[in-house]
Design a protein around this motif. Structure first.
Motif, PDB file in Angstrom:
ATOM      1  N   LEU A 289       9.690  40.591 -18.308  1.00  0.00           N
ATOM      2  CA  LEU A 289      10.982  40.113 -17.441  1.00  0.00           C
ATOM      3  C   LEU A 289      10.445  38.609 -16.878  1.00  0.00           C
ATOM      4  O   LEU A 289       9.287  37.928 -16.829  1.00  0.00           O
ATOM      5  CB  LEU A 289      10.943  41.043 -16.404  1.00  0.00           C
ATOM      6  N   ALA A 290      11.566  37.975 -16.344  1.00  0.00           N
ATOM      7  CA  ALA A 290      11.543  36.663 -15.742  1.00  0.00           C
ATOM      8  C   ALA A 290      10.819  36.890 -14.417  1.00  0.00           C
ATOM      9  O   ALA A 290      10.901  38.000 -13.607  1.00  0.00           O
ATOM     10  CB  ALA A 290      12.701  36.159 -15.523  1.00  0.00           C
ATOM     11  N   PRO A 291       9.983  35.985 -13.730  1.00  0.00           N
ATOM     12  CA  PRO A 291       9.389  35.807 -12.392  1.00  0.00           C
ATOM     13  C   PRO A 291      10.586  36.292 -11.400  1.00  0.00           C
ATOM     14  O   PRO A 291      11.463  35.759 -11.307  1.00  0.00           O
ATOM     15  CB  PRO A 291       8.861  34.653 -12.464  1.00  0.00           C
ATOM     16  N   MET A 292       9.866  37.363 -10.677  1.00  0.00           N
ATOM     17  CA  MET A 292      10.622  37.587  -9.521  1.00  0.00           C
ATOM     18  C   MET A 292       9.707  38.425  -8.434  1.00  0.00           C
ATOM     19  O   MET A 292       8.783  38.764  -8.801  1.00  0.00           O
ATOM     20  CB  MET A 292      11.830  38.690  -9.808  1.00  0.00           C
ATOM     21  N   PRO A 293      10.093  38.356  -7.129  1.00  0.00           N
ATOM     22  CA  PRO A 293       9.179  38.899  -5.954  1.00  0.00           C
ATOM     23  C   PRO A 293       9.181  40.543  -6.285  1.00  0.00           C
ATOM     24  O   PRO A 293      10.033  41.167  -6.822  1.00  0.00           O
ATOM     25  CB  PRO A 293      10.040  38.753  -4.781  1.00  0.00           C
TER      26      PRO A 293
END
Length: 345
Positions: free
Chosen positions: A291-295
């Motif tokens: 996945l793309a970076p996310m919190p």
């Protein structure tokens, strides 16, 4: 064309069926090539070969090839048992089977060994439940050892159509379950693409069954697009879906969006688009999402979005969870063969 269109045609001499919703390919089915192994739903009389110690499974002899029964306790080598194919085998592996035989029709499912009539949980109207229960009970004559599950597609369906389906499925189940042979043999073929489309795709506005229907409705172009691993997402992001021998890798990219929320938006768009893409491409087994970076606080939102998208997916998929590297894993049943194998060159 607006609405639901079912197109039935042939590709490379094999039956193929496509479901289009408002002109967009929503699902696609095609018969396997010769030599690809038995289709899911095929029923065999198999012979127990050897137990797999430590795994609780049993290797079986089929009329052609071998089968693997995951739960094989209390079985002995040489014993004849009835099994049903649950999915396609991975390359070089045995065909997965189960002893829980079911006979699935358009409106009902017959369940040997589990007597009683049950109504799908998706049917909430009490009057409709009562109508369906009385109808099925009158056709089954209440004296069967076979169980019946009324599918959600029976909701509002004509009584004559439901009764015809009940009679056909009970007859098929009775003929197969009465088998008393002792040799490995084929008892019933699994459904072909046209039969599966008729069975699973409810309430089409148009059924195009003439030769050339795929070209007429743009199905061929949509199938060709499946050869491209890149899939554009809403919001400007995109994903790459690339099957390997070990797993299916899905890489999520934000595209040109450089905002703080870009990763979350791309991941949510992936969650909404992924079930359809996996279904159309016939991909199953272990699926790993990079996945793309996310919190981390947004992970629950991603999971709930993916779970909601999978509710409409016809293929059983388990949400396994997060890896230490932050990847997300799925385990998907191999009910279909990859479309890129033998169809798209």
């Amino acid at each position: 064309m607006k609405g639901r269109v079912v197109a039935l045609d042939h590709l490379q001499g094999r039956q193929a069926a496509a479901l289009l919703v408002d002109g967009r390919l929503a699902d696609f089915l095609i018969d396997p090539e010769k030599g690809a192994g038995p289709a899911p739903g095929t029923i065999f009389r198999a012979i127990c070969d050897r137990p797999l110690k430590g795994q609780g499974g049993m290797m079986l002899r089929l009329p052609q090839g071998t089968g693997f029964l995951r739960h094989g306790k209390n079985l002995r080598p040489g014993q004849a048992i009835m099994v049903q194919v649950t999915g396609y085998a991975e390359g070089g592996k045995a065909t997965p089977v189960t002893q829980k035989i079911v006979f699935k029709g358009r409106y009902i499912i017959v369940t040997p060994g589990a007597p009683g009539i049950n109504i799908s949980r998706r049917i909430h109207d009490e009057d409709e439940k009562l109508r369906l229960l009385e109808l099925v009970d009158s056709v089954a004559k209440s004296d069967l050892e076979l169980g019946i599950i009324v599918r959600s597609q029976a909701l509002g369906a004509p009584a004559d159509d439901i009764a015809e389906d009940v009679e056909a499925m009970l007859q098929a189940a009775g003929e197969v379950m009465s088998d008393t042979g002792t040799d490995a043999t084929l008892l019933q073929n699994g459904p072909g693409a046209h039969q599966l489309g008729w069975r699973e795709w409810d309430a089409p506005d148009l059924v195009a069954s003439q030769d050339g229907s795929f070209e007429e409705h743009g199905v061929l172009d949509a199938i060709e697009a499946l050869s491209d691993p890149r899939v554009e997402l809403s919001g400007g992001g995109f994903i790459f879906i690339e099957p390997t021998h070990a797993l299916v890798a899905v890489d999520v990219n934000t595209g040109g969006d450089m905002s703080m929320a870009a990763g979350l938006k791309a991941n949510l768009a992936c969650a909404r688009a992924l079930p359809r893409q996996l279904c159309l491409r016939g991909l199953g087994g272990q699926i790993t999402l990079d996945l793309a970076p996310m919190p981390k606080k947004d992970r629950r939102l991603f999971e709930s979005t993916l779970r909601s998208a999978l509710r409409a997916d016809p293929i059983e998929t388990a949400l396994v969870g997060w890896t230490p590297l932050g990847h997300y894993e799925l385990q998907r049943k191999r009910e279909r063969l990859p479309v890129t194998e033998g169809l798209i060159q």
